[in-house]
Design a protein around this motif. Sequence first.
Motif, PDB file in Angstrom:
ATOM      1  N   HIS A 236       6.187  19.420  27.710  1.00 34.50           N
ATOM      2  CA  HIS A 236       5.810  20.740  27.182  1.00 34.50           C
ATOM      3  C   HIS A 236       5.384  21.690  28.295  1.00 34.50           C
ATOM      4  CE1 HIS A 236       3.125  23.659  25.105  1.00 34.50           C
ATOM      5  NE2 HIS A 236       4.106  23.622  24.230  1.00 34.50           N
TER       6      HIS A 236
ATOM      7  N   HIS B 252      14.399  14.268  17.778  1.00 33.83           N
ATOM      8  CA  HIS B 252      13.250  14.671  18.577  1.00 33.83           C
ATOM      9  C   HIS B 252      13.574  15.922  19.372  1.00 33.83           C
ATOM     10  CE1 HIS B 252      15.758  12.492  21.451  1.00 33.83           C
ATOM     11  NE2 HIS B 252      15.154  13.173  22.418  1.00 33.83           N
ATOM     12  N   GLN B 253      12.541  16.547  19.922  1.00 29.76           N
ATOM     13  CA  GLN B 253      12.668  17.666  20.847  1.00 29.76           C
ATOM     14  C   GLN B 253      12.167  17.221  22.211  1.00 29.76           C
ATOM     15  OE1 GLN B 253       9.983  20.109  18.397  1.00 29.76           O
ATOM     16  NE2 GLN B 253      11.561  21.693  18.421  1.00 29.76           N
TER      17      GLN B 253
ATOM     18  N   THR C 224       8.580  18.061  23.093  1.00 36.97           N
ATOM     19  CA  THR C 224       7.515  17.189  22.604  1.00 36.97           C
ATOM     20  C   THR C 224       6.908  16.399  23.757  1.00 36.97           C
ATOM     21  OG1 THR C 224       8.384  16.955  20.360  1.00 36.97           O
ATOM     22  CG2 THR C 224       7.038  15.134  21.187  1.00 36.97           C
TER      23      THR C 224
ATOM     24  N   VAL D   8       7.699  24.164  18.663  1.00 38.87           N
ATOM     25  CA  VAL D   8       7.434  22.757  18.977  1.00 38.87           C
ATOM     26  C   VAL D   8       6.864  22.070  17.738  1.00 38.87           C
ATOM     27  CG1 VAL D   8       6.204  21.147  20.474  1.00 38.87           C
ATOM     28  CG2 VAL D   8       6.980  23.344  21.390  1.00 38.87           C
ATOM     29  N   HIS D   9       7.544  21.043  17.247  1.00 37.41           N
ATOM     30  CA  HIS D   9       7.129  20.378  16.025  1.00 37.41           C
ATOM     31  C   HIS D   9       5.928  19.464  16.231  1.00 37.41           C
ATOM     32  CE1 HIS D   9      11.586  20.780  14.539  1.00 37.41           C
ATOM     33  NE2 HIS D   9      11.004  21.945  14.778  1.00 37.41           N
ATOM     34  N   ARG D  10       5.912  18.759  17.346  1.00 40.27           N
ATOM     35  CA  ARG D  10       4.807  17.833  17.624  1.00 40.27           C
ATOM     36  C   ARG D  10       4.724  17.606  19.127  1.00 40.27           C
ATOM     37  NH1 ARG D  10       8.684  15.034  14.894  1.00 40.27           N
ATOM     38  NH2 ARG D  10       7.418  15.108  13.004  1.00 40.27           N
ATOM     39  N   ARG D  11       3.600  17.049  19.577  1.00 42.58           N
ATOM     40  CA  ARG D  11       3.391  16.793  21.002  1.00 42.58           C
ATOM     41  C   ARG D  11       3.157  15.311  21.227  1.00 42.58           C
ATOM     42  NH1 ARG D  11       0.905  20.332  24.132  1.00 42.58           N
ATOM     43  NH2 ARG D  11       1.443  18.783  25.728  1.00 42.58           N
ATOM     44  N   PHE D  12       3.666  14.807  22.364  1.00 38.43           N
ATOM     45  CA  PHE D  12       3.396  13.459  22.825  1.00 38.43           C
ATOM     46  C   PHE D  12       2.564  13.599  24.082  1.00 38.43           C
ATOM     47  CE2 PHE D  12       4.451   9.631  25.302  1.00 38.43           C
ATOM     48  CZ  PHE D  12       4.233   8.628  24.357  1.00 38.43           C
TER      49      PHE D  12
END
Length: 251
Positions: free
Chosen positions: A147, A140-141, A144, A181-185
Amino acid sequence: MVECDIILLDWVADDGEIEVRSRLSARPLNLTFLIPDPLTETARDFQSKDKYFLDSADKVSYFFEASALNEKGELLVEPQVALNKVGHALHWLHPTFKKLTFSEKVKEACFQLGFEDPSVTQSMYIYKNPGVGSEAVVPHQDATFLHTEPVYLVGFWIALEDATLENGCLWFAPGSHRSGVHRRFVRNPDHDSSTCILIHGLVVHRSDLNKSSKSRHAYTFHVIDSKNATYSPDNWLQLKAGESFPSLYKN
């Protein structure tokens, strides 16, 4: 922010870290001063409640291993290995961790990274207990979950016990901080010990199960640059109206 995926600091323990270590060593294995009493009551009241998680930005909250409780909130494992982590305002509400987080060496690290107004968004005490309760952390980043626009985020990960291949040390994907950024939570709008690692908000990292007989405790917190970046209003972690993340340089 300085262009680098991770930084390994020559971390010399100060009063804050020495206090954490002395309390840790004074207890039986894994039974730290952060385990609530009574533990079963905390488990019954709070486990698996989304609101408890989402409202933890300004509190010291307790989160259990997935296999630690049954559906009634009763412990299935020994209390010493029941907790997964504690968060997310240790850096502000717990005097020992506040001393460590707002130490001069942390401020100097942020200054060297080019942060003009570093603010601490959240912090966690991570247990990484041995045996059946341990969970692997998927790649993970940090960006995510925390941000900013643009990305001005760094995580401080401080080993309180030795981290090894057997007990679930961190792994990194070199150069992954350049991939965006690959995806956001986001929130649903409808409802060796003494090592400190600085982790770029975009670098992909993970940890494996703890397959050893020893725990691998760590303390981590995240810093953003409030002057040069805007904290996303749809991040899962949000303070109450009128509140702001504590400024590192001003505390």
